[in-house]
Design an enzyme around this catalytic site. Structure first.
Site, PDB file in Angstrom:
ATOM      1  N   HIS A 150       0.776  -1.226   0.165  1.00 37.29           N
ATOM      2  CA  HIS A 150      -0.020   0.067  -0.216  1.00 37.29           C
ATOM      3  C   HIS A 150       1.072   1.182  -0.061  1.00 37.29           C
ATOM      4  O   HIS A 150       1.777   1.470   0.656  1.00 37.29           O
ATOM      5  CB  HIS A 150      -0.925   0.108   1.378  1.00 37.29           C
ATOM      6  CG  HIS A 150      -2.085  -0.793   1.138  1.00 37.29           C
ATOM      7  ND1 HIS A 150      -2.033  -2.197   1.403  1.00 37.29           N
ATOM      8  CD2 HIS A 150      -3.453  -0.435   1.111  1.00 37.29           C
ATOM      9  CE1 HIS A 150      -3.244  -2.739   1.351  1.00 37.29           C
ATOM     10  NE2 HIS A 150      -3.983  -1.763   0.950  1.00 37.29           N
ATOM     11  N   ASN A 181       8.247  -3.711   3.509  1.00 34.89           N
ATOM     12  CA  ASN A 181       6.811  -3.545   3.625  1.00 34.89           C
ATOM     13  C   ASN A 181       6.312  -3.731   5.032  1.00 34.89           C
ATOM     14  O   ASN A 181       5.658  -3.062   5.636  1.00 34.89           O
ATOM     15  CB  ASN A 181       5.841  -4.536   2.712  1.00 34.89           C
ATOM     16  CG  ASN A 181       4.371  -4.087   2.660  1.00 34.89           C
ATOM     17  OD1 ASN A 181       4.066  -3.118   3.043  1.00 34.89           O
ATOM     18  ND2 ASN A 181       3.700  -5.371   2.498  1.00 34.89           N
TER      19      ASN A 181
END
Length: 296
Positions: A150, A181
Site C-alpha cells: 500500500h 513492507n
C-alpha cells in the site's frame, strides 16, 4: 401633458435600470455560491482526468466539508511528460501510470479526527474501476515474490468504509519487498499515525522511484520500482515543517531516520514539486530543512 409624461418616463427608466442591476447581482452571487460549493465538495467526488477528457462521479452523500486554506496542499505538481491518470478517491488521490501499472504518486492528508474512528480492515485487492487505460490485475502479484505494498495505508483509511475499501485498489499498490513492507515502511506509517493522534494534521505524498523498467511481474508486466519515497508536511504553532524519506526496495536495516532527507532532495530524485501551495518563502525554507527534532 409634458408635466405628466416626464416624471412617468423617468420612473420607467429608473425601474428598468434597478431591475437589470438586481438581476445581474443575483446571477453574480449565484455563480459565486456555485463556485464555493464546488470547491467545498471536491473531496467527495471522484474524477479521472486524461489528456482529453475529465470524468466525474459522485461517491458520497455527506454534506460538503468546510474548505480549508490548506486544501489540496498534499497534491504535487507532476511534469506534463509524466504518463498517468489522476484519480480522486474518498481518502486519497492517485496519479496512476498506465504504462508501468503502478501509481506515480499517492497523496492524502491524515487529520487527528480521522484517527479517532476505527473501521475494521476489510477489502480485496482489485483493479481500480476508474482507470481508463491499462491497469494491473490481482493475478499479476500472485507468486511474484513481492508484497502488494500500500502507498496510502489501509490503517490510515479507517475513518470511512469507502476509503478503506478503495485503499485496496491496485492504483494504490506497488510491488514491494516483503521485509521493507513489514519493516521500516510500516514503522514510518505507524509513526505518521502517532503524530496525527497527538493533534497534528500530516500531509503525505508517497510513491515509487523507477530508474529502469526492466524488472516486471505478472502477465501485465507490472514494473518493480528500485526505491520508494515519502514526503511529509505539517504545521505546528504557525511554523511549517517538512521531511522526506527514500527507501531502497529491499530489506532496509537500521531505523527510519537513516533514510531521511530534505524534501528538496526527494524532489530532485522524483521530478515532482511537493507542497507547491505553500507561500514561496515558506516552501523554500521548509523544504531545505530536515530537522529531525520536530519529527520524533
Amino acid at each position: 401633458m409634458k408635466k405628466i409624461l416626464l416624471p412617468l418616463i423617468v420612473f420607467v427608466i429608473g425601474w428598468a435600470w434597478r431591475s437589470c442591476h438586481s438581476t445581474a447581482e443575483h446571477h453574480d452571487n449565484t455563480q459565486q455560491t456555485e463556485h464555493r460549493s464546488a470547491n467545498a465538495s471536491y473531496r467527495h467526488t471522484t474524477t479521472t482526468p486524461t489528456s482529453s477528457t475529465t470524468g466525474s462521479e459522485e461517491v458520497d452523500s455527506e454534506p460538503p466539508a468546510e474548505v480549508s486554506p490548506d486544501q489540496f496542499l498534499e497534491i504535487p505538481i507532476t511534469p506534463a511528460t509524466t504518463v498517468g491518470e489522476q484519480i480522486v478517491h474518498r481518502g486519497y488521490t492517485t496519479h496512476y501510470n498506465t504504462q508501468w501499472l503502478i501509481p506515480n504518486w499517492v497523496a492524502y492528508e491524515l487529520t487527528p479526527e480521522e484517527t479517532q474512528t476505527s473501521i475494521k480492515r476489510e477489502g480485496e485487492f482489485q483493479s481500480d474501476p476508474l482507470v481508463r487505460g491499462n491497469t494491473a490485475i490481482p493475478a499479476d502479484y500472485k507468486r511474484s515474490g513481492y508484497d502488494r505494498g500500500h502507498m496510502a495505508p489501509a490503517a490510515d483509511m479507517k475513518f470511512n468504509r469507502k476509503s478503506m475499501y478503495e485503499s485496496f485498489y491496485l492504483s494504490n499498490i506497488c510491488p514491494q519487498n516483503h521485509e521493507l513492507n513489514t519493516g521500516l515502511w510500516s514503522v514510518l506509517e505507524k509513526r505518521i499515525r502517532k503524530w496525527a493522534e497527538r493533534g497534528e494534521t500530516i500531509y503525505v505524498v508517497c510513491g515509487p522511484i523507477v530508474k529502469n523498467t526492466d524488472h516486471t511481474i505478472g502477465q501485465s508486466r507490472v514494473v518493480v520500482p528500485q526505491a520508494f519515497f515519502k514526503v511529509l508536511c505539517k504545521k505546528v504553532a504557525g511554523q511549517t515543517y517538512t521531511l522526506g524519506f527514500v527507501f531502497p526496495n529491499e530489506n532496509c536495516q537500521g531505523n527510519i531516520y537513516n533514510y531521511s532527507m530534505s524534501v528538496d532532495a526527494v524532489e530532485k530524485r522524483t521530478g515532482f514539486d511537493f507542497f507547491s501551495l505553500l507561500p514561496d518563502d515558506v516552501e523554500t525554507v521548509a523544504e531545505r530543512s530536515s530537522d529531525l527534532r520536530v519529527w520524533q
